[in-house]
Scaffold this motif. Structure first.
Motif, PDB file in Angstrom:
ATOM      1  N   GLN A 177       0.888  -1.204  -0.023  1.00  0.00           N
ATOM      2  CA  GLN A 177      -0.017  -0.140   0.064  1.00  0.00           C
ATOM      3  C   GLN A 177       0.830   1.349  -0.009  1.00  0.00           C
ATOM      4  O   GLN A 177       2.013   1.314   0.573  1.00  0.00           O
ATOM      5  CB  GLN A 177      -0.799   0.058   1.255  1.00  0.00           C
ATOM      6  CG  GLN A 177      -1.907  -1.249   1.217  1.00  0.00           C
ATOM      7  CD  GLN A 177      -3.009  -1.268   2.474  1.00  0.00           C
ATOM      8  OE1 GLN A 177      -3.176  -0.117   2.676  1.00  0.00           O
ATOM      9  NE2 GLN A 177      -3.011  -2.098   2.902  1.00  0.00           N
ATOM     10  N   PRO A 178       0.383   2.311  -0.695  1.00  0.00           N
ATOM     11  CA  PRO A 178       1.259   3.450  -0.921  1.00  0.00           C
ATOM     12  C   PRO A 178       1.284   4.283   0.643  1.00  0.00           C
ATOM     13  O   PRO A 178       0.426   4.094   1.357  1.00  0.00           O
ATOM     14  CB  PRO A 178       0.336   4.546  -1.781  1.00  0.00           C
ATOM     15  CG  PRO A 178      -0.873   3.974  -1.597  1.00  0.00           C
ATOM     16  CD  PRO A 178      -0.867   2.345  -1.437  1.00  0.00           C
TER      17      PRO A 178
ATOM     18  N   THR B 285      -9.557  12.593   2.150  1.00  0.00           N
ATOM     19  CA  THR B 285      -8.502  11.829   2.161  1.00  0.00           C
ATOM     20  C   THR B 285      -8.733  10.249   2.604  1.00  0.00           C
ATOM     21  O   THR B 285      -9.152  10.273   3.555  1.00  0.00           O
ATOM     22  CB  THR B 285      -7.341  12.366   2.779  1.00  0.00           C
ATOM     23  OG1 THR B 285      -7.048  13.764   2.246  1.00  0.00           O
ATOM     24  CG2 THR B 285      -6.079  11.643   2.887  1.00  0.00           C
ATOM     25  N   VAL B 286      -8.422   9.571   1.860  1.00  0.00           N
ATOM     26  CA  VAL B 286      -8.670   8.009   2.296  1.00  0.00           C
ATOM     27  C   VAL B 286      -6.967   7.436   3.077  1.00  0.00           C
ATOM     28  O   VAL B 286      -5.903   7.846   2.476  1.00  0.00           O
ATOM     29  CB  VAL B 286      -8.707   7.138   1.142  1.00  0.00           C
ATOM     30  CG1 VAL B 286      -8.599   5.756   1.687  1.00  0.00           C
ATOM     31  CG2 VAL B 286     -10.093   7.466   0.344  1.00  0.00           C
ATOM     32  N   VAL B 287      -7.218   7.299   4.435  1.00  0.00           N
ATOM     33  CA  VAL B 287      -6.163   6.834   5.189  1.00  0.00           C
ATOM     34  C   VAL B 287      -6.249   5.459   5.377  1.00  0.00           C
ATOM     35  O   VAL B 287      -6.953   4.750   5.884  1.00  0.00           O
ATOM     36  CB  VAL B 287      -6.410   7.487   6.467  1.00  0.00           C
ATOM     37  CG1 VAL B 287      -5.208   7.290   7.669  1.00  0.00           C
ATOM     38  CG2 VAL B 287      -6.301   9.009   6.444  1.00  0.00           C
ATOM     39  N   SER B 288      -4.942   4.952   5.056  1.00  0.00           N
ATOM     40  CA  SER B 288      -4.754   3.302   5.214  1.00  0.00           C
ATOM     41  C   SER B 288      -4.042   3.201   6.666  1.00  0.00           C
ATOM     42  O   SER B 288      -3.099   3.737   7.002  1.00  0.00           O
ATOM     43  CB  SER B 288      -3.914   2.744   4.147  1.00  0.00           C
ATOM     44  OG  SER B 288      -3.164   1.609   4.563  1.00  0.00           O
ATOM     45  N   GLN B 289      -4.640   2.095   7.404  1.00  0.00           N
ATOM     46  CA  GLN B 289      -3.859   1.919   8.516  1.00  0.00           C
ATOM     47  C   GLN B 289      -2.444   1.516   8.289  1.00  0.00           C
ATOM     48  O   GLN B 289      -1.494   2.034   9.081  1.00  0.00           O
ATOM     49  CB  GLN B 289      -4.598   0.902   9.470  1.00  0.00           C
ATOM     50  CG  GLN B 289      -5.853   1.452   9.918  1.00  0.00           C
ATOM     51  CD  GLN B 289      -6.670   0.357  10.577  1.00  0.00           C
ATOM     52  OE1 GLN B 289      -5.956  -0.788  11.105  1.00  0.00           O
ATOM     53  NE2 GLN B 289      -8.007   0.078  10.598  1.00  0.00           N
ATOM     54  N   VAL B 290      -2.192   0.599   7.468  1.00  0.00           N
ATOM     55  CA  VAL B 290      -1.046  -0.007   7.184  1.00  0.00           C
ATOM     56  C   VAL B 290      -0.120   1.076   6.807  1.00  0.00           C
ATOM     57  O   VAL B 290       1.263   1.334   7.218  1.00  0.00           O
ATOM     58  CB  VAL B 290      -0.840  -1.014   6.331  1.00  0.00           C
ATOM     59  CG1 VAL B 290       0.464  -1.410   5.807  1.00  0.00           C
ATOM     60  CG2 VAL B 290      -1.914  -2.009   6.642  1.00  0.00           C
ATOM     61  N   ALA B 291      -0.346   1.896   5.841  1.00  0.00           N
ATOM     62  CA  ALA B 291       0.480   2.853   5.243  1.00  0.00           C
ATOM     63  C   ALA B 291       0.853   4.137   6.317  1.00  0.00           C
ATOM     64  O   ALA B 291       2.022   4.677   6.428  1.00  0.00           O
ATOM     65  CB  ALA B 291      -0.114   3.696   4.183  1.00  0.00           C
ATOM     66  N   LEU B 292      -0.197   4.615   7.066  1.00  0.00           N
ATOM     67  CA  LEU B 292       0.059   5.408   7.998  1.00  0.00           C
ATOM     68  C   LEU B 292       1.044   5.040   9.116  1.00  0.00           C
ATOM     69  O   LEU B 292       1.685   5.722   9.613  1.00  0.00           O
ATOM     70  CB  LEU B 292      -1.339   6.064   8.722  1.00  0.00           C
ATOM     71  CG  LEU B 292      -1.368   7.017   9.465  1.00  0.00           C
ATOM     72  CD1 LEU B 292      -0.880   8.405   8.952  1.00  0.00           C
ATOM     73  CD2 LEU B 292      -2.766   7.347  10.180  1.00  0.00           C
TER      74      LEU B 292
ATOM     75  N   GLN C  34     -10.156  -1.821   5.874  1.00  0.00           N
ATOM     76  CA  GLN C  34      -9.492  -1.267   7.098  1.00  0.00           C
ATOM     77  C   GLN C  34      -8.926   0.136   6.801  1.00  0.00           C
ATOM     78  O   GLN C  34      -7.953   0.564   7.268  1.00  0.00           O
ATOM     79  CB  GLN C  34      -8.409  -2.103   7.849  1.00  0.00           C
ATOM     80  CG  GLN C  34      -8.988  -3.655   8.281  1.00  0.00           C
ATOM     81  CD  GLN C  34      -7.862  -4.382   8.654  1.00  0.00           C
ATOM     82  OE1 GLN C  34      -6.563  -4.245   8.361  1.00  0.00           O
ATOM     83  NE2 GLN C  34      -8.297  -4.824   9.980  1.00  0.00           N
ATOM     84  N   ARG C  35      -9.586   0.887   5.877  1.00  0.00           N
ATOM     85  CA  ARG C  35      -9.413   2.020   5.822  1.00  0.00           C
ATOM     86  C   ARG C  35     -10.304   3.149   6.267  1.00  0.00           C
ATOM     87  O   ARG C  35     -11.430   2.929   6.372  1.00  0.00           O
ATOM     88  CB  ARG C  35      -9.171   2.641   4.299  1.00  0.00           C
ATOM     89  CG  ARG C  35      -7.947   1.690   3.541  1.00  0.00           C
ATOM     90  CD  ARG C  35      -7.840   1.901   2.212  1.00  0.00           C
ATOM     91  NE  ARG C  35      -6.974   1.247   1.517  1.00  0.00           N
ATOM     92  CZ  ARG C  35      -6.100   1.697   0.266  1.00  0.00           C
ATOM     93  NH1 ARG C  35      -6.342   2.715  -0.260  1.00  0.00           N
ATOM     94  NH2 ARG C  35      -5.165   0.859  -0.140  1.00  0.00           N
TER      95      ARG C  35
END
Length: 270
Positions: A3-4, A43-50, A80-81
């Motif tokens: 994921q980015p 803004t879409v926030v990814s738990q992994v990327a964050l 999970q976003r």
């Protein structure tokens, strides 16, 4: 596929130890990023990327995002976003209705004890707003603006002040929207209204102080709603205005069409 990484300008990896100790600072950081616009609406926030960007595990990130969801700052997405919440007209309507009723209540609780020391402090914040406006320093203006409103309501008890702080935090997002709508003169109305409210407070004129504060808050809400959700008909704000007995606008027709916040040109608000 990896994921980015979400890049939040000005944010470095955090040096946090222990999940329990991590949640509070993470929540405060992400909340600040939403309020100041680094995490823009939508803004879409990814738990992994964050978690990867911040250098922490996913567990405290997940808990911090859950807390933000409960506060209405983010919304659930698949996988999970989370998505940073956009403008919800009914939420803005409700938030400003609560600010009108509770802030006017707190103002009346402050009037009797508003002495010369508080008067000087409020005047200092007005001067700070004018300086920031001339310099087009929006962040400096917001700091002084928040402290000015805090002084006007400082006579209320701690539970009420906490509620007002939470509402003021949510209002920051709307104030930033008004600044973007009118970038050339985003403090003109406030330059007039903030001193007028203080004049009524110093004079001990309860009715005038309440009316001026209520109309000051109402204007921001109606301005943002008119620009961002023209089909929405406010329900809560007009009822709040009637509840506090605000009466006709003290600013007259055409005066209250600006925003609650923002710097004007060099000659404004001097």
């Amino acid at each position: 596929m990896p994921q980015p990484i979400i890049v939040i300008d000005g944010i470095e990896p955090l040096n946090l130890t222990g999940v329990r100790q991590s949640v509070g600072p993470l929540h405060a950081l992400l909340r600040e990023c939403i309020l100041d616009g680094r995490l823009a609406p939508g803004t879409v926030v990814s738990q992994v990327a964050l978690a990867r960007q911040l250098g922490v595990s996913r567990t405290p990130v997940r808990e911090a995002l859950r807390m933000l969801q409960e506060e209405g700052y983010v919304e659930g997405e698949p996988n999970q976003r989370m998505r940073v919440a956009g403008l919800d007209p009914s939420a803005l309507d409700a938030d400003y209705a609560m600010r009108i009723t509770l802030e006017c209540l707190a103002l009346t609780m402050t009037l009797d004890g508003f002495g010369s020391r508080m008067e000087r402090a409020a005047e200092a914040q007005l001067a700070a707003m004018r300086r920031a406006a001339r310099a087009k320093d929006r962040e400096g203006w917001l700091v002084a603006h928040r402290e000015y409103h805090r002084l006007l309501t400082s006579g209320a008890g701690e539970p009420l002040r906490r509620q007002l702080e939470a509402l003021a935090d949510r209002s920051v997002r709307y104030i930033r929207i008004t600044q973007q709508l009118d970038p050339e003169s985003w403090s003109r109305a406030g330059d007039t209204e903030h001193p007028a409210i203080l004049d009524a407070v110093i004079a001990g004129d309860r009715d005038a102080a309440v009316s001026r504060l209520a109309h000051h808050l109402e204007r921001t809400a109606l301005n943002v709603l008119g620009e961002q959700a023209p089909g929405y008909r406010p329900q809560a704000v007009p009822r709040a205005m009637a509840l506090v007995g605000a009466g006709p606008s003290p600013w007259g027709r055409g005066q209250g069409q600006g925003q609650e916040a923002g710097p004007s040109g060099p000659d404004e608000g001097s």
